[in-house]
Design an enzyme around this catalytic site. Sequence first.
Site, mmCIF file in Angstrom:
data_model
loop_
_atom_site.group_PDB
_atom_site.id
_atom_site.type_symbol
_atom_site.label_atom_id
_atom_site.label_comp_id
_atom_site.label_asym_id
_atom_site.label_seq_id
_atom_site.Cartn_x
_atom_site.Cartn_y
_atom_site.Cartn_z
ATOM 1 N N GLU A 92 42.500 31.571 43.126
ATOM 2 C CA GLU A 92 43.942 30.827 43.119
ATOM 3 C C GLU A 92 43.788 30.305 44.752
ATOM 4 O O GLU A 92 44.575 30.751 45.638
ATOM 5 C CB GLU A 92 45.194 31.693 43.053
ATOM 6 C CG GLU A 92 46.409 31.180 42.818
ATOM 7 C CD GLU A 92 47.643 32.072 42.686
ATOM 8 O OE1 GLU A 92 47.502 33.057 42.172
ATOM 9 O OE2 GLU A 92 48.709 31.582 42.556
ATOM 10 N N HIS B 231 55.085 37.723 36.082
ATOM 11 C CA HIS B 231 55.299 38.741 36.716
ATOM 12 C C HIS B 231 56.776 39.365 36.726
ATOM 13 O O HIS B 231 57.429 39.097 37.879
ATOM 14 C CB HIS B 231 54.867 38.265 38.155
ATOM 15 C CG HIS B 231 53.192 38.189 38.360
ATOM 16 N ND1 HIS B 231 52.372 38.900 38.889
ATOM 17 C CD2 HIS B 231 52.708 36.751 38.009
ATOM 18 C CE1 HIS B 231 51.130 38.341 38.700
ATOM 19 N NE2 HIS B 231 51.387 37.108 38.283
ATOM 20 N N HIS C 203 51.443 34.930 30.562
ATOM 21 C CA HIS C 203 51.066 35.418 32.202
ATOM 22 C C HIS C 203 52.428 35.401 32.921
ATOM 23 O O HIS C 203 52.659 34.188 33.345
ATOM 24 C CB HIS C 203 50.165 34.254 32.800
ATOM 25 C CG HIS C 203 49.750 34.654 34.050
ATOM 26 N ND1 HIS C 203 48.208 34.927 34.592
ATOM 27 C CD2 HIS C 203 50.308 34.981 35.282
ATOM 28 C CE1 HIS C 203 48.230 35.095 35.629
ATOM 29 N NE2 HIS C 203 49.351 35.088 36.261
ATOM 30 N N HIS D 130 43.394 37.066 37.613
ATOM 31 C CA HIS D 130 43.481 36.187 38.273
ATOM 32 C C HIS D 130 42.476 35.795 39.147
ATOM 33 O O HIS D 130 41.797 36.565 39.857
ATOM 34 C CB HIS D 130 44.698 36.562 39.531
ATOM 35 C CG HIS D 130 45.895 36.680 38.941
ATOM 36 N ND1 HIS D 130 46.451 37.773 38.081
ATOM 37 C CD2 HIS D 130 47.245 36.030 39.217
ATOM 38 C CE1 HIS D 130 47.805 37.736 38.118
ATOM 39 N NE2 HIS D 130 48.284 36.568 38.467
ATOM 40 N N LYS E 172 58.017 41.577 39.809
ATOM 41 C CA LYS E 172 58.412 40.942 41.119
ATOM 42 C C LYS E 172 59.666 39.785 40.911
ATOM 43 O O LYS E 172 60.176 39.405 42.062
ATOM 44 C CB LYS E 172 57.241 39.841 41.543
ATOM 45 C CG LYS E 172 55.889 40.494 41.867
ATOM 46 C CD LYS E 172 54.788 39.241 42.328
ATOM 47 C CE LYS E 172 53.540 40.100 42.877
ATOM 48 N NZ LYS E 172 52.670 39.998 41.806
ATOM 49 N N ASP F 155 54.351 32.386 34.834
ATOM 50 C CA ASP F 155 53.854 33.160 36.212
ATOM 51 C C ASP F 155 55.104 33.743 36.804
ATOM 52 O O ASP F 155 55.889 33.984 36.235
ATOM 53 C CB ASP F 155 52.988 32.031 37.141
ATOM 54 C CG ASP F 155 52.107 32.792 38.201
ATOM 55 O OD1 ASP F 155 51.850 34.046 37.699
ATOM 56 O OD2 ASP F 155 51.353 31.982 38.909
ATOM 57 N N ASN F 156 55.139 33.126 38.142
ATOM 58 C CA ASN F 156 56.273 33.923 38.717
ATOM 59 C C ASN F 156 57.767 33.108 38.608
ATOM 60 O O ASN F 156 57.827 32.119 38.303
ATOM 61 C CB ASN F 156 55.945 33.991 40.367
ATOM 62 C CG ASN F 156 54.829 34.606 40.790
ATOM 63 O OD1 ASN F 156 53.692 34.226 40.194
ATOM 64 N ND2 ASN F 156 54.978 35.896 41.280
#
Length: 433
Positions: A229, A77, A75, A226, A80, A327-328
């Site tokens: 959250e 991104h 998972h 998602h 981004k 994640d990010n």
Amino acid sequence: MIPASGPYHLANVRVHQSLTSDLAAAYDSDGFALADIAVADVKISSIVAHRQSNTPAGAVDLGGRIVMPCFVDCHTHIDKGHIWPRNPNPDGTFMGALNATGADRAARWSADDVARRMDFSLRSAYAHGTRALRTHLDSVAPQEEISWPVFETMREKWRGRIELQAACLLGVEGVRDTKWFERLAKRVAAAKGVLGVVTYMVPDLEELLDQVFAQAIKHGLDLDFHADETDAVSAISLKKIAEAALWNGFDGNILVGHCCSLARQPDLDALDTLDKVAKAGLAVVSLPMCNLYLQDRRGDGTTPRWRGVTLLHEMKARGIPVAVASDNTRDPFYAYGDLDMLEVYRMATRILHFDHPVGDWPQAVTSTPAKVMRLDGFGTLAAGGAADFIVFKGRNWTELLSRPESDRIVVREGRAIERQLPDYAELDELMVK
Ligand SMILES: [Zn+2]
């Protein structure tokens, strides 16, 4: 330390019980055993319990260092990633992240911009020892027309180094435009991608989920959500996803990320949801670093009081497959991060208590996400399997998880790779405001 050519034999390495199959060895209370690993060509030819008397001449003695299979990051991104310098989160909140990212996407996400940042991210992940990675792709029109072709090119470019997967990402309200959503599902199917949606409590959530499942069934797609959250106790979309999976008779893989609100709900409600999640065969991924950063961000000068992560221990106890992931990275949703799954595991150990005992938690960054991503043979060490592994300095959990292990050795197809992290300055020209 790792021979540059020919077959070789690594003696006296420490392997973990949860990450090795078919190794008859005496495991210690931490789950480790000493082993010898033989490598021929691109594969592990044998893995056996270490016995000093049996070590062949010419073997490389690794002195009890831990060897783990390469990581699987399910998972992320990377569309981004690294936009922080030109579009930071003004206050560290979830809304701040959403607004800053939306503005940046609309103004700056050309194919070239997305491709260069993605490639930067993949070089970091590869250097840290990741072998497979799933990214979400913001697919709000017109971005899907830009980012999906970039992903397809990037997947080809990285084939053999990182197995790259993508899931589309849009708010569940976007599903109301049924014609457009069907077009998106077709586009995702054409790219052999995964159908993904962000769920939160809207009045027509059940109808929208039925649409999502109908498109997944029609196009033969796995699902990746998602969900919830937020700290809002009323957020129960995880339960709604499980119910929708059951009544639609869905038999593909479903991965659900975040599920933060579950940790704020009364025990009986949360455990009832988990029973449904188990019954529906959902897998869950927690994103501990991003959740710690965004959840319980108060903006009034007061201190956060909870960790943001979901109920992974209770899930695992019910047989629900559980993973943790990056994640990010350096974007408005998380100001830090470098797609280093050892860092994710280290942080998860501290935030989620993956210790005392460690048990089979190492599978949360290796074989469990590999199964969710349908990657056979990834995330384990086995005779006949790929010689894709990481040699650490640490010889036990406290040594492994106390330092960044920046000097780890990453072996791919039997050879130590050049572990060069990309220079941030490469992105400077994309960051001009
Ligand atoms: Zn995410």
